[in-house]
Design an enzyme around this catalytic site. Structure first.
Site, PDB file in Angstrom:
ATOM      1  N   ALA A 177     -71.414-107.485-102.254  1.00  0.00           N
ATOM      2  CA  ALA A 177     -72.004-108.822-102.209  1.00  0.00           C
ATOM      3  C   ALA A 177     -72.348-109.377-100.831  1.00  0.00           C
ATOM      4  CB  ALA A 177     -71.070-109.809-102.922  1.00  0.00           C
ATOM      5  N   PRO A 188     -73.973-110.254 -97.273  1.00  0.00           N
ATOM      6  CA  PRO A 188     -73.349-111.499 -96.789  1.00  0.00           C
ATOM      7  C   PRO A 188     -73.364-112.656 -97.776  1.00  0.00           C
ATOM      8  CG  PRO A 188     -75.557-111.307 -95.907  1.00  0.00           C
ATOM      9  CD  PRO A 188     -75.319-110.038 -96.677  1.00  0.00           C
ATOM     10  N   ARG A 242     -67.035-108.451 -93.402  1.00  0.00           N
ATOM     11  CA  ARG A 242     -68.198-108.916 -94.171  1.00  0.00           C
ATOM     12  C   ARG A 242     -67.761-109.765 -95.361  1.00  0.00           C
ATOM     13  NH1 ARG A 242     -73.115-106.760 -93.979  1.00  0.00           N
ATOM     14  NH2 ARG A 242     -73.256-106.332 -96.215  1.00  0.00           N
ATOM     15  N   ASP A 284     -62.542-101.898-103.456  1.00  0.00           N
ATOM     16  CA  ASP A 284     -63.522-100.851-103.727  1.00  0.00           C
ATOM     17  C   ASP A 284     -63.857-100.884-105.214  1.00  0.00           C
ATOM     18  OD1 ASP A 284     -61.936 -98.519-105.228  1.00  0.00           O
ATOM     19  OD2 ASP A 284     -60.627 -99.301-103.649  1.00  0.00           O
ATOM     20  N   CYS A 330     -82.413-101.200-100.403  1.00  0.00           N
ATOM     21  CA  CYS A 330     -83.492-101.561 -99.473  1.00  0.00           C
ATOM     22  C   CYS A 330     -83.938-100.300 -98.731  1.00  0.00           C
ATOM     23  CB  CYS A 330     -83.044-102.654 -98.499  1.00  0.00           C
ATOM     24  SG  CYS A 330     -81.546-102.299 -97.575  1.00  0.00           S
TER      25      CYS A 330
END
Length: 466
Positions: free
Chosen positions: A111, A113, A139, A161, A232
């Protein structure tokens, strides 16, 4: 000129053929900037009325807008009040495809930032349960700060995790976002580190990790539920081929037909191992065809099934009656209508920090939790001090005492710098005392405490403007 890895250029030329020249020219274009309005605070229509920025609609995001590169929305009081979230435009497509609803249980698995989490929360409108997870501790803390800034009250932030979570939440979630860690090829225009770290071997490592995360997500999804997988990157190994292998291993899943979307292009079945035609129902965003960075998205649906779901164990809530009584007294003094919070029972003490956790949250003993819910404040000797997150959660009309500072005035800058507020502002409260909700143009931004005609600033030191 951006220096792209030679092997990356060769790979994309082989994949794209005649489309390669247009693709490679996109790296010389200036990248676009985007922000997304937060409906927990303000409607998009109202924001457009008051916005100091030049905004243009992002075609695939209902609350998303492009802003001009010279503008700095991150340095405006509206940003601190959580009216919007600055987000790369292509990334906004993920939650549009997820289509979250109020009242659902939703997981944002990778998730940080916080772009997808805050987008989901806005659509949920405070109803239902959102688990926002990030495996990297630093993060995860940034994620938690963004959850706080946007006034989200129904989210838990965890630092686990995917495998550990799958043991805790089998068959639990209605919808899951897997915005998988990837080689970042789609971010080469903006991220030099991604360019420097890229190798064909790194792509393979990412693909293996993505398959593991996606398989763990499948365990946590209810029958009939939806996963949106996104990256991405352009690499077929991390996109079409990951989805292809997932469907082979998980025959209870299929690719949902999400129709056509403006600015989103079909996936490429020819880049998979088998040429699976169903992959045309996945999506790609190309920087030479759309105003956004490179992205891949797939909507996966789990078939309906009456399979058994493990019963979840609920956490033990705070039984410290003195603490609860103290908080109840505080809420009655602060809020015009404290009933919605007073009727809740899910109070949890983390040390001296009091949280109100979502009632759907399971027992989290042994879990790494960064934010277990809405942070109400700190329990101190004979008093209760409300948190900054609670201020951002509240609305002006919900409290007895509030002040409103203009977003383009000097007083809001003084407040954001941590300075004491006096004069006409404190006199406007007619010599009252107690906690005061500070607003900018009607939107909550923090607390101050009024005593003796002086407003003591409680804007957090770590957030103060220099």
């Amino acid at each position: 000129m951006i220096q792209l890895p030679d092997e990356f250029r060769e790979k994309m030329k082989r994949l794209l053929g005649a489309e390669y020249d247009s693709f490679i020219e996109s790296y010389e274009k200036e990248r676009v900037q985007g922000l997304r309005v937060n409906p927990l605070k303000i409607s998009k229509e109202k924001f457009r009325e008051i916005s100091p920025f030049h905004l243009e609609k992002i075609p695939w995001a209902a609350e998303g807008y492009y802003y001009q590169a010279a503008e700095r929305p991150g340095k405006h009081p509206y940003h601190e009040a959580g009216l919007y979230y600055i987000q790369e435009p292509s990334a906004m497509a993920v939650v549009e495809l997820l289509d979250p609803k109020p009242g659902e249980n939703i997981l944002d698995l990778c998730a940080a930032p916080g772009g997808k989490t805050t987008h989901i929360a806005g659509r949920m409108q405070g109803k239902g349960f959102l688990l926002s997870n990030e495996i990297h501790p630093a993060r995860a803390r940034i994620l938690s700060q963004n959850v706080e800034r946007l006034g989200i009250g129904n989210a838990v932030v965890s630092n686990e995790d995917s495998g550990s979570l799958s043991l805790r939440f089998p068959g639990f979630f209605d919808r899951i976002v897997v915005d998988a860690p990837c080689s970042g090829e789609g971010m080469f225009r903006k991220d030099e580190t991604a360019r420097l770290e890229w190798t064909p071997e790194h792509v393979k490592v990412c693909a293996a990790r993505q398959e593991e995360i996606l398989s763990n997500a499948a365990v946590m999804l209810k029958p009939g539920g939806t996963i949106v997988y996104s990256t991405c990157t352009f690499s077929p190994e991390e996109n079409e081929q990951v989805i292809e292998r997932f469907l082979i291993i998980h025959p209870d899943f299929s690719i949902a037909d999400a129709g056509t979307r403006p600015g989103l292009y079909p996936g490429r079945p020819e880049w998979s191992k088998s040429g699976m035609e169903e992959l045309k129902k996945t999506f790609r965003i190309w920087p030479d065809k759309s105003e956004g960075e490179g992205h891949y998205l797939a909507v996966l649906r789990k078939c309906e099934d009456e399979g058994s779901v493990k019963k979840q164990t609920m956490p033990e809530y705070s039984s410290d009656k003195s603490v609860i009584k103290e908080v109840e007294t505080f809420l009655k003094e602060l809020l015009v209508n404290p009933a919605p919070l007073l009727l809740r029972k899910e109070y949890i003490l983390f040390g001296d920090q009091l949280y109100l956790i979502p009632p759907e949250m399971v027992d989290f003993k042994g879990m790494k939790i960064i934010r277990p819910g809405l942070h109400l404040g700190t329990v101190k000797k004979n008093r209760f001090e409300p948190s900054h997150g609670f201020a951002l959660f509240l609305k002006k009309e919900e409290v007895y005492l509030s002040i409103d500072l203009s977003a383009d005035g000097a007083e809001i800058i003084k407040y954001l710098k941590g300075e004491t507020l006096t004069g006409d502002i404190s006199r406007s409260l007619d010599n009252k005392k107690g906690w005061v909700l500070v607003n900018t143009d009607g939107y909550s931004i923090g607390f101050a405490k009024l005593a003796g005609g002086i407003l003591k600033n409680h804007y957090p030191k770590g957030l103060r403007w220099m």
